[in-house]
Motif scaffolding. Sequence first.
Motif, PDB file in Angstrom:
ATOM      1  N   ILE A  58     -36.063   3.509 -13.947  1.00 45.65           N
ATOM      2  CA  ILE A  58     -35.779   2.820 -14.909  1.00 45.65           C
ATOM      3  C   ILE A  58     -34.795   3.698 -15.645  1.00 45.65           C
ATOM      4  O   ILE A  58     -33.972   3.220 -17.119  1.00 45.65           O
ATOM      5  N   THR A  59     -35.058   5.169 -16.288  1.00 44.76           N
ATOM      6  CA  THR A  59     -35.208   5.617 -16.997  1.00 44.76           C
ATOM      7  C   THR A  59     -34.497   7.309 -16.830  1.00 44.76           C
ATOM      8  O   THR A  59     -34.046   8.104 -17.339  1.00 44.76           O
ATOM      9  N   GLY A  95     -30.997   1.548 -24.713  1.00 46.34           N
ATOM     10  CA  GLY A  95     -29.564   1.211 -23.767  1.00 46.34           C
ATOM     11  C   GLY A  95     -29.505   1.415 -22.656  1.00 46.34           C
ATOM     12  O   GLY A  95     -29.035   1.196 -21.432  1.00 46.34           O
ATOM     13  N   ILE A  97     -31.554   2.858 -20.965  1.00 46.19           N
ATOM     14  CA  ILE A  97     -33.214   1.593 -20.208  1.00 46.19           C
ATOM     15  C   ILE A  97     -32.508   0.836 -19.336  1.00 46.19           C
ATOM     16  O   ILE A  97     -32.881  -0.123 -18.151  1.00 46.19           O
ATOM     17  N   GLY A  98     -31.588  -0.080 -20.040  1.00 45.91           N
ATOM     18  CA  GLY A  98     -31.174  -1.500 -19.373  1.00 45.91           C
ATOM     19  C   GLY A  98     -30.012  -0.548 -18.473  1.00 45.91           C
ATOM     20  O   GLY A  98     -29.452  -1.829 -17.883  1.00 45.91           O
ATOM     21  N   ILE A  99     -29.417  -0.261 -18.604  1.00 42.39           N
ATOM     22  CA  ILE A  99     -28.653   0.524 -17.995  1.00 42.39           C
ATOM     23  C   ILE A  99     -29.240   1.067 -16.521  1.00 42.39           C
ATOM     24  O   ILE A  99     -28.856   0.764 -15.231  1.00 42.39           O
ATOM     25  N   ALA A 101     -31.845  -0.031 -15.466  1.00 44.17           N
ATOM     26  CA  ALA A 101     -32.745  -1.766 -14.628  1.00 44.17           C
ATOM     27  C   ALA A 101     -31.533  -2.269 -14.244  1.00 44.17           C
ATOM     28  O   ALA A 101     -31.654  -2.460 -12.945  1.00 44.17           O
ATOM     29  N   ALA A 102     -30.464  -2.210 -14.787  1.00 48.46           N
ATOM     30  CA  ALA A 102     -28.863  -2.536 -14.147  1.00 48.46           C
ATOM     31  C   ALA A 102     -28.331  -2.483 -12.173  1.00 48.46           C
ATOM     32  O   ALA A 102     -28.654  -2.103 -11.474  1.00 48.46           O
ATOM     33  N   TRP A 156     -24.452   4.387 -25.441  1.00 45.52           N
ATOM     34  CA  TRP A 156     -23.594   4.226 -24.246  1.00 45.52           C
ATOM     35  C   TRP A 156     -22.959   3.036 -24.141  1.00 45.52           C
ATOM     36  O   TRP A 156     -22.051   2.834 -23.528  1.00 45.52           O
TER      37      TRP A 156
END
Length: 222
Positions: A58-59, A95, A97-99, A101-102, A156
């Motif tokens: 996720i990174t 931000g 990490i969220g991108i 994961a998605a 991001w």
Amino acid sequence: MSRAADRAARRAALSGSGPTHDDSATTARFPGARSAFGLLGEVLLIGIMMAIVSLPIITIPAALAAGVRHLRRYLKADDSALVWFWRDARDSLLGGIGIGAASAVIAAVLALDIDLAGSGVLPGGPVVAVVGWVGLAALVLALFLAAGRWSPKVGWLGALRGIPGAVRADPAGAAYLVATGVFAGVVTWQLAPLVIPALGCIALAIVAVPERPRRSRDVDDA
């Protein structure tokens, strides 16, 4: 003597280390590209760094953004010490990490659809498979473009907002980036350790594609 100088100038232009398209310019566009072996070593080194950052999966967006900014600094002969790479990687995790994961969830769903389409379980399997592959290509392109535009100042959200405009402005460049992603995926699938140079080459492509000679001429003509 003039022929030799002309050939040398052409080689410099093709390598990216030559002068800008403005004939009056005396400075090089990318001084860091003067040494092909030096650039190759930097690509391999940053590929290792990116692979380390990408281990949690996720990174990956953060690794891409940091790698792109490092190679951009290197090519411009700015301060390209690795400490700046790690600072960018740290800053882009917010931000990113969220991108990541998605993106991982979307990629998993698309890959599952492609697998089911190939098994014949789903009706209209060929259509589903095409949609799945197109979706994966769009996802890869979005990640590459966002990573190329990210900076601590833009963030991001700003990088993602700029994706549609970047594709409209340079559709051929978008196709080149997708091809880069496909190539990296194929070589990594064939031999897993090749992911290291593949990551470095991806970062280099994200930096180089918008600066390719044809793209630069189009901008100048506009």
